[in-house]
Design a protein around this motif. Structure first.
Motif, mmCIF file in Angstrom:
data_model
loop_
_atom_site.group_PDB
_atom_site.id
_atom_site.type_symbol
_atom_site.label_atom_id
_atom_site.label_comp_id
_atom_site.label_asym_id
_atom_site.label_seq_id
_atom_site.Cartn_x
_atom_site.Cartn_y
_atom_site.Cartn_z
ATOM 1 N N ASP A 25 0.851 -1.192 0.000
ATOM 2 C CA ASP A 25 0.000 0.000 0.000
ATOM 3 C C ASP A 25 0.885 1.241 0.000
ATOM 4 N N ALA A 26 0.306 2.396 0.230
ATOM 5 C CA ALA A 26 1.054 3.649 0.139
ATOM 6 C C ALA A 26 2.185 3.704 1.166
ATOM 7 N N ASP A 27 1.940 3.227 2.387
ATOM 8 C CA ASP A 27 2.971 3.272 3.427
ATOM 9 C C ASP A 27 4.124 2.330 3.107
ATOM 10 N N VAL A 28 3.798 1.131 2.632
ATOM 11 C CA VAL A 28 4.840 0.173 2.264
ATOM 12 C C VAL A 28 5.667 0.712 1.105
ATOM 13 N N TRP A 29 4.993 1.277 0.107
ATOM 14 C CA TRP A 29 5.699 1.831 -1.053
ATOM 15 C C TRP A 29 6.597 2.988 -0.646
ATOM 16 N N ARG A 30 6.158 3.800 0.294
ATOM 17 C CA ARG A 30 6.986 4.924 0.758
ATOM 18 C C ARG A 30 8.315 4.426 1.326
ATOM 19 N N LYS A 31 8.299 3.304 2.034
ATOM 20 C CA LYS A 31 9.529 2.752 2.591
ATOM 21 C C LYS A 31 10.390 2.064 1.527
ATOM 22 N N LEU A 32 9.739 1.403 0.591
ATOM 23 C CA LEU A 32 10.472 0.651 -0.424
ATOM 24 C C LEU A 32 11.051 1.536 -1.528
ATOM 25 N N ARG A 33 10.370 2.606 -1.829
ATOM 26 C CA ARG A 33 10.709 3.403 -3.019
ATOM 27 C C ARG A 33 12.186 3.801 -3.113
ATOM 28 N N PRO A 34 12.836 4.270 -2.030
ATOM 29 C CA PRO A 34 14.253 4.671 -2.174
ATOM 30 C C PRO A 34 15.216 3.493 -2.267
ATOM 31 N N GLN A 35 14.710 2.276 -2.039
ATOM 32 C CA GLN A 35 15.593 1.123 -1.940
ATOM 33 C C GLN A 35 15.538 0.187 -3.142
ATOM 34 N N VAL A 36 14.555 0.332 -4.005
ATOM 35 C CA VAL A 36 14.356 -0.653 -5.077
ATOM 36 C C VAL A 36 14.330 0.017 -6.445
ATOM 37 N N THR A 37 14.548 -0.800 -7.449
ATOM 38 C CA THR A 37 14.453 -0.361 -8.835
ATOM 39 C C THR A 37 13.981 -1.545 -9.664
ATOM 40 N N ALA A 38 13.659 -1.290 -10.913
ATOM 41 C CA ALA A 38 13.263 -2.365 -11.836
ATOM 42 C C ALA A 38 14.037 -2.150 -13.138
ATOM 43 N N LEU A 39 15.063 -2.942 -13.347
ATOM 44 C CA LEU A 39 15.924 -2.810 -14.512
ATOM 45 C C LEU A 39 15.596 -3.893 -15.536
ATOM 46 N N PRO A 40 15.960 -3.663 -16.790
ATOM 47 C CA PRO A 40 15.545 -4.591 -17.856
ATOM 48 C C PRO A 40 16.126 -5.993 -17.741
ATOM 49 N N GLN A 41 17.126 -6.178 -16.897
ATOM 50 C CA GLN A 41 17.736 -7.494 -16.742
ATOM 51 C C GLN A 41 18.232 -7.644 -15.311
ATOM 52 N N ALA A 42 18.525 -8.871 -14.915
ATOM 53 C CA ALA A 42 19.072 -9.108 -13.580
ATOM 54 C C ALA A 42 20.432 -8.425 -13.461
ATOM 55 N N THR A 43 20.685 -7.815 -12.323
ATOM 56 C CA THR A 43 21.938 -7.089 -12.104
ATOM 57 C C THR A 43 22.444 -7.361 -10.697
ATOM 58 N N GLY A 44 23.748 -7.137 -10.507
ATOM 59 C CA GLY A 44 24.326 -7.265 -9.181
ATOM 60 C C GLY A 44 24.153 -5.984 -8.381
ATOM 61 N N ILE A 45 24.347 -6.099 -7.078
ATOM 62 C CA ILE A 45 24.304 -4.936 -6.183
ATOM 63 C C ILE A 45 25.723 -4.403 -6.043
ATOM 64 N N ASN A 46 25.911 -3.135 -6.361
ATOM 65 C CA ASN A 46 27.228 -2.517 -6.252
ATOM 66 C C ASN A 46 27.491 -2.161 -4.799
ATOM 67 N N VAL A 47 28.477 -2.814 -4.176
ATOM 68 C CA VAL A 47 28.749 -2.589 -2.757
ATOM 69 C C VAL A 47 29.295 -1.190 -2.494
ATOM 70 N N ASN A 48 29.790 -0.511 -3.534
ATOM 71 C CA ASN A 48 30.326 0.839 -3.369
ATOM 72 C C ASN A 48 29.248 1.913 -3.329
#
Length: 317
Positions: free
Chosen positions: A193-216
């Motif tokens: 819902d809106a509250d969950v999305w507010r917390k998730l929004r700065p942390q997630v993305t949707a890219l065209p392919q699987a990608t690694g997490i850059n530790v830097n």
């Protein structure tokens, strides 16, 4: 001696005065309308010119960002790179622009949850569950997101959701059964819902392919979710904050070196899903010309070939 002029009757003088007043009133109204129309026209012309300037500046910014990413040494990516320096308000013609570039591999890529074969990736699912716990959210949401992406119609666990769940909503629809187009699509998924999305929004993305997490460049929350060696999610968050500050000024050139120093792992040990290089970047540009303001977000892919624009969004502010 000429005869004295006959004065018009009083009634005629009154009619003449009224006529003059009417003419003056009509002329005043016409002049007023012409003045207003002229002001509107001037503003329209100015607005059109400002919009054209903003559009031209926007295209120039997009080319400039692509050039920066192309010239960057991508042996590793971190916040010390030139692309990571924000652009303060800069005068351009009779307007100004500002902006910044964000490494989207510093976020959790939701499309990494499902492999190209349409199966859930266990490492990615584990990390997303940890991220949800760190954000004090229901970890079952991970199953609902996997079901939204994967091609089958079998719900995962008690929180999975397929067509039968969404078809029963007040405004029915079906699960996408494909990778997310944008992270905002999460708003359609069960449990978000809106509250969950507010917390998730700065942390997630949707890219065209699987990608690694850059530790830097990862946020502290995403970094803590990715490095399982740091223990339970909330304990790991403290380490995530510490090492996000550390890598901000001292990026690592190898994942193994980061894990050895930050998590006590064996020298040279590689962990799937972690990286020190990035391919996907988002440029956020704000342009202001007179009364016209634009916000442009542009997703870039920097692979083996030329830097290319994947998608863009333009908004009025």
């Amino acid at each position: 001696m000429s005869a004295p002029r006959a004065r018009p009757p009083r009634g005629e003088r009154g009619v003449a005065l009224i006529t003059v007043l009417l003419v003056v009133a009509v002329l005043t109204a016409i002049i007023g309308r012409l003045t207003l129309a002229n002001q509107v026209w001037v503003r329209q012309v100015e607005g059109g010119a400002a919009a054209a300037q903003a559009d031209q500046a926007g295209r120039a910014v997009q080319q400039w960002v692509a050039l920066i990413l192309a010239r960057d040494d991508n042996a590793f990516d971190g916040h010390t790179d030139i692309w990571a320096r924000p652009l303060p308000p800069l005068p351009v013609g009779w307007g100004e622009l500002s902006g910044r570039i964000e490494d989207l591999q510093g976020r959790f890529n939701l499309n990494s949850l499902v492999t190209a074969k349409g199966e859930a990736d266990p490492d990615a699912v584990l990390r997303f569950r940890r991220l949800l716990r760190i954000l004090d959210l229901n970890p079952g949401i991970a199953d609902a997101v996997v079901d939204w992406i994967d091609p089958d119609s079998r719900p995962r666990g008690s929180w999975g959701a397929e067509d039968s769940f969404y078809a029963g909503r007040s405004e029915p629809y079906l699960a996408a059964n494909r990778p997310l187009g944008t992270a905002a699509e999460l708003r359609l998924v069960r449990g978000i819902d809106a509250d969950v999305w507010r917390k998730l929004r700065p942390q997630v993305t949707a890219l065209p392919q699987a990608t690694g997490i850059n530790v830097n460049t990862a946020t502290p929350e995403v970094l803590a979710a990715a490095v399982t060696q740091w223990g339970p999610p909330l304990t790991a968050l403290q380490q995530g904050k510490r090492w996000a500050r550390e890598t901000d000024g001292r990026p690592f050139r190898e994942v193994g070196a980061f894990l050895q120093e930050a998590a006590g792992a064996e020298e040279g040990k590689a962990v799937p899903g972690l990286t020190v290089t990035s391919e996907y970047f988002m440029a956020h540009a704000q342009l202001k010309f007179a009364s016209v303001e634009r916000r442009i977000t542009t997703l870039y892919h920097r692979g083996q070939g030329p830097v290319r624009i994947v998608r863009q969004r333009r908004e009025l502010r």
